[in-house]
Design an enzyme around this catalytic site. Sequence first.
Site, short mmCIF file in Angstrom:
data_model
loop_
_atom_site.label_atom_id
_atom_site.label_comp_id
_atom_site.label_asym_id
_atom_site.label_seq_id
_atom_site.Cartn_x
_atom_site.Cartn_y
_atom_site.Cartn_z
N ARG A 180 60.92 20.54 -83.50
CA ARG A 180 59.69 20.19 -84.21
C ARG A 180 58.95 21.43 -84.70
O ARG A 180 58.34 21.43 -85.76
CB ARG A 180 58.74 19.33 -83.39
CG ARG A 180 57.80 18.55 -84.30
CD ARG A 180 56.71 17.82 -83.55
NE ARG A 180 55.93 18.71 -82.77
CZ ARG A 180 55.58 18.49 -81.50
NH1 ARG A 180 55.95 17.39 -80.90
NH2 ARG A 180 54.86 19.38 -80.86
N TYR A 238 54.05 7.98 -92.60
CA TYR A 238 54.12 9.41 -92.93
C TYR A 238 53.36 9.78 -94.21
O TYR A 238 53.06 10.94 -94.42
CB TYR A 238 55.57 9.87 -93.14
CG TYR A 238 56.46 9.88 -91.91
CD1 TYR A 238 55.97 9.61 -90.64
CD2 TYR A 238 57.81 10.18 -92.03
CE1 TYR A 238 56.80 9.62 -89.54
CE2 TYR A 238 58.65 10.19 -90.93
CZ TYR A 238 58.14 9.90 -89.69
OH TYR A 238 58.98 9.91 -88.61
N1 NAP Z 1 60.94 8.40 -85.19
C1 NAP Z 1 60.02 9.21 -84.73
O1 NAP Z 1 59.19 8.87 -83.88
C2 NAP Z 1 60.01 10.61 -85.26
C3 NAP Z 1 59.23 11.60 -84.65
C4 NAP Z 1 59.27 12.90 -85.18
C5 NAP Z 1 60.05 13.17 -86.30
N2 NAP Z 1 60.78 12.17 -86.90
C6 NAP Z 1 61.65 12.43 -88.10
O2 NAP Z 1 62.48 13.56 -87.86
C7 NAP Z 1 62.23 14.56 -88.85
C8 NAP Z 1 62.46 15.95 -88.29
O3 NAP Z 1 61.69 16.18 -87.14
P1 NAP Z 1 60.41 17.14 -87.13
O4 NAP Z 1 59.81 17.16 -88.48
O5 NAP Z 1 59.57 16.68 -85.97
O6 NAP Z 1 60.95 18.55 -86.69
P2 NAP Z 1 62.18 19.52 -86.98
O7 NAP Z 1 62.95 19.08 -88.17
O8 NAP Z 1 62.87 19.69 -85.69
O9 NAP Z 1 61.43 20.89 -87.28
C9 NAP Z 1 60.62 21.08 -88.40
C10 NAP Z 1 60.09 22.51 -88.31
O10 NAP Z 1 61.19 23.42 -88.40
C11 NAP Z 1 60.96 24.30 -89.48
N3 NAP Z 1 62.24 24.56 -90.13
C12 NAP Z 1 62.96 23.73 -90.92
N4 NAP Z 1 64.11 24.31 -91.29
C13 NAP Z 1 64.12 25.54 -90.74
C14 NAP Z 1 65.03 26.62 -90.78
N5 NAP Z 1 66.18 26.51 -91.43
N6 NAP Z 1 64.71 27.76 -90.08
C15 NAP Z 1 63.56 27.85 -89.38
N7 NAP Z 1 62.64 26.85 -89.31
C16 NAP Z 1 62.92 25.70 -89.99
C17 NAP Z 1 60.00 23.60 -90.40
O11 NAP Z 1 59.28 24.54 -91.12
P3 NAP Z 1 58.78 24.24 -92.63
O12 NAP Z 1 58.11 22.90 -92.56
O13 NAP Z 1 57.89 25.37 -92.92
O14 NAP Z 1 60.01 24.22 -93.50
C18 NAP Z 1 59.12 22.83 -89.41
O15 NAP Z 1 58.13 23.67 -88.88
C19 NAP Z 1 60.80 14.24 -89.28
O16 NAP Z 1 60.46 14.90 -90.46
C20 NAP Z 1 60.84 12.75 -89.34
O17 NAP Z 1 61.51 12.31 -90.52
C21 NAP Z 1 60.78 10.91 -86.38
#
Ligand code: NAP
Length: 302
Positions: free
Chosen positions: A188, A47
């Site tokens: 996401r 990351y």
């Molecule tokens: N193991 C794996 O293969 C894998 C794959 C994907 C993700 N992950 C982990 O899981 C974490 C979370 O998943 P993700 O990053 O894919 O997606 P997520 O947390 O489901 O969504 C992130 C998105 O939601 C927005 N957001 C956050 N809080 C919000 C709120 N309260 N209201 C409205 N929108 C909001 C963010 O905007 P802003 O950024 O503008 O705040 C961003 O665009 C990752 O960061 C990573 O650590 C792991």
Amino acid sequence: MNRKPLGTTNLEVPEVGLGTWAYHAGPEPLRRGLEAGALFIDTAESYGSEPVVAEAMRGLRDQVFLATKVSPENFRRADLFRAADQSLQRLHTDRIDLYQLHQPNPDIPIAETMAAMEELVNAGKVRYIGVSNFSVQQLQHAQAALRKHKIVANQVRYNLVDRTIEPDLLPFCAANGITVIAYSPLGREWHRLADGDPKGVLRTVAAETGRTPAQVALNWCLCQEPVVVIPKGNSIAHVVENCGASGWRLSREQRARLDREIVFRRRSPFEMLLRRSVPPGITQSVRRMTRWLPRGLRRRLG
Ligand SMILES: NC(=O)c1ccc[n+]([C@@H]2O[C@H](COP(=O)([O-])OP(=O)(O)OC[C@H]3O[C@@H](n4cnc5c(N)ncnc54)[C@H](OP(=O)(O)O)[C@@H]3O)[C@@H](O)[C@H]2O)c1
């Protein structure tokens, strides 16, 4: 902040942690999340966020449950040791609380990787062993390859519009004492949850509970016993809001309504395999293009 058990260990972890994929907001939002009780950070060697995680944890390391991941190309014993040492350096710490295999690698024998993971635990560099994106069968093989330790967690995609894990992986983890760390719990990108909610149920339930739609979406995941969530926010406002998903629960009726009214998908094993073999650059271009499509079509291609 409520806590949930980590696998079959005696440790409990905050049910809302802090994701850091595509995180680029500096240490402050993460720091505020830690102060709000989300003392659980998820990162990965791939990351690029390990250094900012180190900064955010400064002075709080002992209170934080720190999870990172090793990339599949580093699953050979020597590569795994090197990857772990590099993560430890970038994270400015002497131990990783949860070290996760980022995704299965069929080209490297799981027995070699798991033996090396146990060596890292025995050396005190890693406290607990986890995996990510593993199916039930892959989990079983990985666990069988461990001599002394147990897999405590599997990190997989889970949210209101993607319920792929519900028929088999989720019950398997619940029955075997494996914590499910739900990634992309907000879809996401927020618009994915909005696309799956043509009747605006999230807003209605948010108004009923006095919470926000994002808190409702996260709480829906937390209603499943073995599930903890790791939303990513790039602002203090988002991070603090997401921490407010803990400490309360949707009613049975509200859950049932969300289950019923939100349009969701379950990916087949073939689709998951296909997605994993497509280079990330192509996936990102397709995603950018689908933004302009009508909602129904976009949802299907999601
Ligand atoms: N193991 C794996 O293969 C894998 C794959 C994907 C993700 N992950 C982990 O899981 C974490 C979370 O998943 P993700 O990053 O894919 O997606 P997520 O947390 O489901 O969504 C992130 C998105 O939601 C927005 N957001 C956050 N809080 C919000 C709120 N309260 N209201 C409205 N929108 C909001 C963010 O905007 P802003 O950024 O503008 O705040 C961003 O665009 C990752 O960061 C990573 O650590 C792991």
